[in-house]
Design an enzyme around this catalytic site. Sequence first.
Site, mmCIF file in Angstrom:
data_model
loop_
_atom_site.group_PDB
_atom_site.id
_atom_site.type_symbol
_atom_site.label_atom_id
_atom_site.label_comp_id
_atom_site.label_asym_id
_atom_site.label_seq_id
_atom_site.Cartn_x
_atom_site.Cartn_y
_atom_site.Cartn_z
ATOM 1 N N ILE A 59 0.723 -1.184 0.006
ATOM 2 C CA ILE A 59 -0.013 0.106 0.016
ATOM 3 C C ILE A 59 0.958 1.109 -0.111
ATOM 4 O O ILE A 59 2.117 1.173 0.406
ATOM 5 C CB ILE A 59 -1.078 0.063 1.178
ATOM 6 C CG1 ILE A 59 -0.205 0.092 2.418
ATOM 7 C CG2 ILE A 59 -1.996 -1.234 1.233
ATOM 8 C CD1 ILE A 59 -1.147 0.377 3.739
ATOM 9 N N SER A 60 0.272 2.265 -0.353
ATOM 10 C CA SER A 60 1.134 3.616 -0.527
ATOM 11 C C SER A 60 2.254 3.478 -1.320
ATOM 12 O O SER A 60 2.428 3.134 -2.421
ATOM 13 C CB SER A 60 1.203 4.051 0.942
ATOM 14 O OG SER A 60 1.520 5.513 0.899
#
Length: 659
Positions: free
Chosen positions: A323-324
């Site tokens: 994620i990110s």
Amino acid sequence: MGWKATVANPCGASLRTKVRCRRRTRLLRCGRSRHPEEAHVRHRQHHRLTAPRARFLAVAAALAIAAGAGCASTTADGATREAIVFEHPRSTIHRDGDDLLTAGLGIDGLRRMAPPDFADAEAPTPAELRRRALWSNWRGIADLGPAGGYGALYGSVADVPGREFSAYATVPGAIHPHRVLLQLPDAFDAARRCVVVTASSGSRGIYGAIAVAGAWGLPRGCAVAYTDKGAGSDYFDLDAGIGFGPDGRAVAGDAAGIAFAPEAPEGAGGVAFKHAHSKDNPEADWGRHVKQAAEFALHALDEALPAQAPFTFDNTRVIAVGISNGGGAVLRAAELEGDWLDAVVAGEPNVHVDAPGARALYDYTTEAALLMPCALLAMDGLPQPPLLDQVRPLYAARCDSLAADGVLPGADTATRAVRARDMLLAAGWTEGALRAGALSAGFDLWRSVAATYANAYGRHGVGEGPCGFSFAAQGTDFLPRRATAAERAAWWSDASGIPPGSGVGLIDAGLAPPDLALKGLQCLRGLWTGEGAGADRVRAGIAATRAAPPRAGLPVVVVHGLDDGLIPVAFSSAPWVAHARAAGRDVRFWQVRNVQHFDGFLALPDYGARYLPLLPYVYEALDRIDAHLDGAPLPADAVIDATPRGAAAMDASHLAMPR
């Protein structure tokens, strides 16, 4: 325990000389150097073995680069593999109250507001550092509040006994290594061998994706491989000449196995950290970091489970998730050649493509840093904290500064704020992204990110950073000071990889009233919009991070919250998906309403009432893509109408999972 590689030619006596020599040695492993006259040199590797790690040494020796050999080979499974030297490997056992997923803390321990204690604050043990790192990274990524449903409605904090294997790996051409780690559960399913490979979100340390990949893979009997992707919490105390070793303990800067020792001018003070000061522009190599973590996983499995060896990309399922920044890293891994990777799930990815609507992180971060404080004054009902009444005078000063510079028209603050908001909307921000971005503006996150990334993109070392920014421990007067031994000892476990935090602050030499941060922010913005060698250097670093479409035939699911105020979907996921599809790739896209960027901040009551977590959708996408590899269809695209829970506890109806 373990073996370590030593170089025949010693690296001199002084710290500065040793760092410079280590830097050349790494570059020369593949005949690559920043100094052309050194390109023909080869360092012969001499390895010292301590039992019982002969097997791991044999694996690394097989991967080592022989004199005159190339730096890549094509294997039977069709994947092009880079020759890798895994340095300073270690292994640990985690059973009987010290498991892989939570180090024995369980959900109750993870929910405690205070971190696990060190018996000796200045000299924590490796086990204490690991436990605290897991606590810190769980809390930084997941919503663990009782009303949020973690561990009951979705996710897992199961007790997973097993072993960990870790080492350093270096991508060709890089100066500094990145950490790689494999978690191998005792319940590893040998009949259905599976590796989940991941990269830390943000700039976090090696456990920075524990709540993403570990929570999904370990309870299912998969091994989980991690990389800190060339960033992480291996800070270096320039005043004391101390960094961190393989086990997370503070060590002298000239110690064998130090994770990061930067080149620095004599007398340099403060704190250096890998993302900002490595001179490697690690983001350009995110995909290769992920692939090296997967390579490490296979070789660690060979060592740990010799009766089932060999483990190869051909006989082991490999799923990448992050994620990110970790989401961006696995998408960069998806574009690498060969059939080494079976599927990808990317959540809220920081990814930049050359496509309509796409914007580089540095572009919209510096834009937001300047304009958003003023723009938020034109918006009602912002989530709290930060409390708008507390920051209103600072935001009004920004409106006045931008008006004085001719950026904003209007005779009063209200008119200027409306104009700033309209400028951001015209640049592609949505109302939802601006509203959620109040958190990043209120906590001054935009400035911290911009200063760090300017350093990284420009490959600036210690004392070379643009715009007068540096990093150091700070006193209550916000002036730089020397770090204490206790503060320094906790950096590896507690730090997020980008100050401020854990006692380390961002030092801005240009602070001046009434708009304290304006001068530094204008300088940072100018590195994107302006002219000159400094701006060219930063823009060249950004250009090196552009993503390509994924490999043809690779299943990819992208999941992103439509209210993301840190990495807006319109600048990242949406153009990446369109770019991939224009190249003929069949990728799937889930867009989730009422989801912003930070699950960890949903513990704040107003954020928890307004927004849903992203992690349930990442886990669901992993379930669906894993089933697809067993023959089920890929999930369809979806715009998911998740419903905020308000003051109630979350239940399944709030999530509205696509079926």
